[in-house]
Design a protein around this motif. Sequence first.
Motif, PDB file in Angstrom:
ATOM      1  N   PRO A   1      17.936 -10.137 -17.409  1.00 53.99           N
ATOM      2  CA  PRO A   1      17.145 -11.319 -17.584  1.00 53.99           C
ATOM      3  C   PRO A   1      16.304 -11.186 -16.951  1.00 53.99           C
ATOM      4  O   PRO A   1      15.211 -11.601 -17.096  1.00 53.99           O
ATOM      5  CB  PRO A   1      18.164 -12.547 -17.520  1.00 53.99           C
ATOM      6  CG  PRO A   1      19.600 -11.741 -17.859  1.00 53.99           C
ATOM      7  CD  PRO A   1      19.439 -10.349 -17.423  1.00 53.99           C
TER       8      PRO A   1
ATOM      9  N   ALA B   1      11.298 -20.828 -15.490  1.00 52.20           N
ATOM     10  CA  ALA B   1      12.728 -19.726 -16.635  1.00 52.20           C
ATOM     11  C   ALA B   1      13.172 -18.982 -15.127  1.00 52.20           C
ATOM     12  O   ALA B   1      14.121 -18.177 -15.582  1.00 52.20           O
ATOM     13  CB  ALA B   1      11.829 -19.143 -17.881  1.00 52.20           C
TER      14      ALA B   1
ATOM     15  N   ASP C   1      16.897 -18.385 -13.485  1.00 54.18           N
ATOM     16  CA  ASP C   1      17.569 -17.532 -13.509  1.00 54.18           C
ATOM     17  C   ASP C   1      17.912 -17.248 -11.777  1.00 54.18           C
ATOM     18  O   ASP C   1      18.377 -16.736 -11.671  1.00 54.18           O
ATOM     19  CB  ASP C   1      16.194 -16.326 -13.461  1.00 54.18           C
ATOM     20  CG  ASP C   1      16.790 -14.761 -13.209  1.00 54.18           C
ATOM     21  OD1 ASP C   1      17.786 -14.437 -14.090  1.00 54.18           O
ATOM     22  OD2 ASP C   1      16.605 -14.033 -12.410  1.00 54.18           O
TER      23      ASP C   1
ATOM     24  N   TYR D   1      26.733 -16.093 -14.411  1.00 52.68           N
ATOM     25  CA  TYR D   1      25.070 -15.735 -14.729  1.00 52.68           C
ATOM     26  C   TYR D   1      25.368 -14.698 -15.634  1.00 52.68           C
ATOM     27  O   TYR D   1      24.596 -14.811 -17.100  1.00 52.68           O
ATOM     28  CB  TYR D   1      24.816 -14.671 -13.914  1.00 52.68           C
ATOM     29  CG  TYR D   1      23.527 -14.372 -13.330  1.00 52.68           C
ATOM     30  CD1 TYR D   1      22.514 -14.717 -13.181  1.00 52.68           C
ATOM     31  CD2 TYR D   1      23.242 -12.631 -14.341  1.00 52.68           C
ATOM     32  CE1 TYR D   1      21.020 -14.146 -13.537  1.00 52.68           C
ATOM     33  CE2 TYR D   1      22.069 -12.151 -14.379  1.00 52.68           C
ATOM     34  CZ  TYR D   1      21.038 -13.231 -14.187  1.00 52.68           C
ATOM     35  OH  TYR D   1      19.268 -12.876 -14.161  1.00 52.68           O
TER      36      TYR D   1
ATOM     37  N   THR E   1      25.734 -16.966 -18.953  1.00 54.08           N
ATOM     38  CA  THR E   1      24.470 -18.098 -19.305  1.00 54.08           C
ATOM     39  C   THR E   1      23.629 -17.446 -19.770  1.00 54.08           C
ATOM     40  O   THR E   1      23.432 -18.139 -19.852  1.00 54.08           O
ATOM     41  CB  THR E   1      24.930 -18.666 -17.951  1.00 54.08           C
ATOM     42  OG1 THR E   1      26.153 -19.897 -17.018  1.00 54.08           O
ATOM     43  CG2 THR E   1      23.300 -20.050 -17.689  1.00 54.08           C
ATOM     44  N   LEU E   2      22.940 -16.639 -19.166  1.00 55.33           N
ATOM     45  CA  LEU E   2      22.080 -15.604 -19.813  1.00 55.33           C
ATOM     46  C   LEU E   2      22.334 -14.767 -20.466  1.00 55.33           C
ATOM     47  O   LEU E   2      22.135 -13.565 -19.816  1.00 55.33           O
ATOM     48  CB  LEU E   2      20.980 -15.345 -18.297  1.00 55.33           C
ATOM     49  CG  LEU E   2      20.343 -16.860 -17.489  1.00 55.33           C
ATOM     50  CD1 LEU E   2      20.033 -16.682 -16.110  1.00 55.33           C
ATOM     51  CD2 LEU E   2      19.323 -17.698 -18.633  1.00 55.33           C
ATOM     52  N   THR E   3      21.992 -14.994 -21.301  1.00 60.94           N
ATOM     53  CA  THR E   3      22.642 -14.135 -22.532  1.00 60.94           C
ATOM     54  C   THR E   3      21.636 -13.473 -23.012  1.00 60.94           C
ATOM     55  O   THR E   3      20.288 -14.199 -22.894  1.00 60.94           O
ATOM     56  CB  THR E   3      23.974 -14.301 -23.173  1.00 60.94           C
ATOM     57  OG1 THR E   3      22.967 -15.483 -24.511  1.00 60.94           O
ATOM     58  CG2 THR E   3      24.987 -14.865 -22.989  1.00 60.94           C
TER      59      THR E   3
ATOM     60  N   VAL F   1      20.210 -16.666 -24.973  1.00 59.55           N
ATOM     61  CA  VAL F   1      19.917 -17.183 -24.152  1.00 59.55           C
ATOM     62  C   VAL F   1      17.860 -16.834 -23.398  1.00 59.55           C
ATOM     63  O   VAL F   1      17.443 -18.215 -23.537  1.00 59.55           O
ATOM     64  CB  VAL F   1      20.728 -17.902 -23.027  1.00 59.55           C
ATOM     65  CG1 VAL F   1      19.904 -19.099 -22.554  1.00 59.55           C
ATOM     66  CG2 VAL F   1      21.951 -18.089 -23.504  1.00 59.55           C
ATOM     67  N   VAL F   2      18.063 -16.003 -23.127  1.00 60.34           N
ATOM     68  CA  VAL F   2      16.388 -15.302 -22.682  1.00 60.34           C
ATOM     69  C   VAL F   2      15.691 -15.740 -23.879  1.00 60.34           C
ATOM     70  O   VAL F   2      14.798 -15.907 -24.294  1.00 60.34           O
ATOM     71  CB  VAL F   2      16.894 -13.687 -22.566  1.00 60.34           C
ATOM     72  CG1 VAL F   2      15.526 -13.363 -21.760  1.00 60.34           C
ATOM     73  CG2 VAL F   2      17.576 -13.690 -21.463  1.00 60.34           C
TER      74      VAL F   2
ATOM     75  N   ILE G   1      14.880 -19.178 -25.052  1.00 58.19           N
ATOM     76  CA  ILE G   1      13.857 -19.105 -23.637  1.00 58.19           C
ATOM     77  C   ILE G   1      12.592 -18.489 -23.631  1.00 58.19           C
ATOM     78  O   ILE G   1      11.656 -19.527 -23.170  1.00 58.19           O
ATOM     79  CB  ILE G   1      14.678 -19.425 -22.165  1.00 58.19           C
ATOM     80  CG1 ILE G   1      15.679 -19.726 -21.688  1.00 58.19           C
ATOM     81  CG2 ILE G   1      13.588 -19.811 -21.496  1.00 58.19           C
ATOM     82  CD1 ILE G   1      16.121 -19.420 -20.603  1.00 58.19           C
TER      83      ILE G   1
END
Length: 315
Positions: free
Chosen positions: A61, A120, A124, A135, A138-140, A143-144, A147
């Motif tokens: 990410p 963003a 991160d 981490y 949450t930031l798969t 999701v990235v 965003i």
Amino acid sequence: MSESNFTNFTNPTTFILLGIPGLEAAHVWISIPFCAMYAIAVLGNFTILFIVKREPSLHRPMFYFLCMLAITDLVLSTSTVPKMLSNFWFNSREISFSACLTQMYFIHSFFVMESGIFVAMAFDRYVAICDPLRYSTTLTYAVVAKIGLAVVLRGSMIILPYPFLVRQRPYCRTNIMPHSYCEYIAVVKLACGDISVSSYYGLFVLFCVRGLDMIFISVSYTQILRTIFSLPTKDARLKTLGTCSSHFCAILSFYIPALFSSLTHRFGHNVPLHFHVLIANVYLLVPPMLNPIIYGVRTKQIQDRLLWLFTHKGT
């Protein structure tokens, strides 16, 4: 100047960009650092994109957001510098009304996108430092991607009224613009009649978009710093602080010139015009040049990949 530039007209077919008023004699000399900064920005940002694409270990990410930043910087600088240099080198000052609106839209929408990308990236770093165990969940990748899409849609939609606000105004004074590119307020000031709606919407974008972004970033970094200073050892604190130092430097190089330019353009009535224009050029040229340098110097993974590329070519 010809009288035709001052005749009454409702929709001018062209605008005349003066470059940097008062410094016309120095345009060729000014173009040298501008051209150098643009070349560094293009080379540096393409290098970032190339390295991240080629190195599977960077498919994370943090580096996806860095690639978004690089693309935004390329669009921002390319939207302005080629036309600016043609003005400085070949005295090519004319820009069509439609091209001016297009340039204005791209500049401001991608500027808002870049601000969103910094938010963003702050999120991160917040998740990576304050909640590292979550981490990866949450930031798969999904999701990235969401965003990134939200950043693009926000920048595109919130600046969409700009060209409509500019187009609906009559232009009965002059089509000569004392600027080196089609900046929103510079175009609005050429219009006749009441421009308060256009001006207030510009202030709304300034304070409610950039201002909120700066608040979100500040809140994220407040939590990040609290977490860092609660670590047990000095080495751990310094190592963790180093992981977000590049992002923090990039934020400063982006927001400080932009905020200073916007405020002096609206409220600095005693500031010389050429200083306004120079600062407006700086906030579009310096961040795209500095960002790849900052991340190249401060990010070990990019450093290692660059060194590998050079040593591999040398063998």
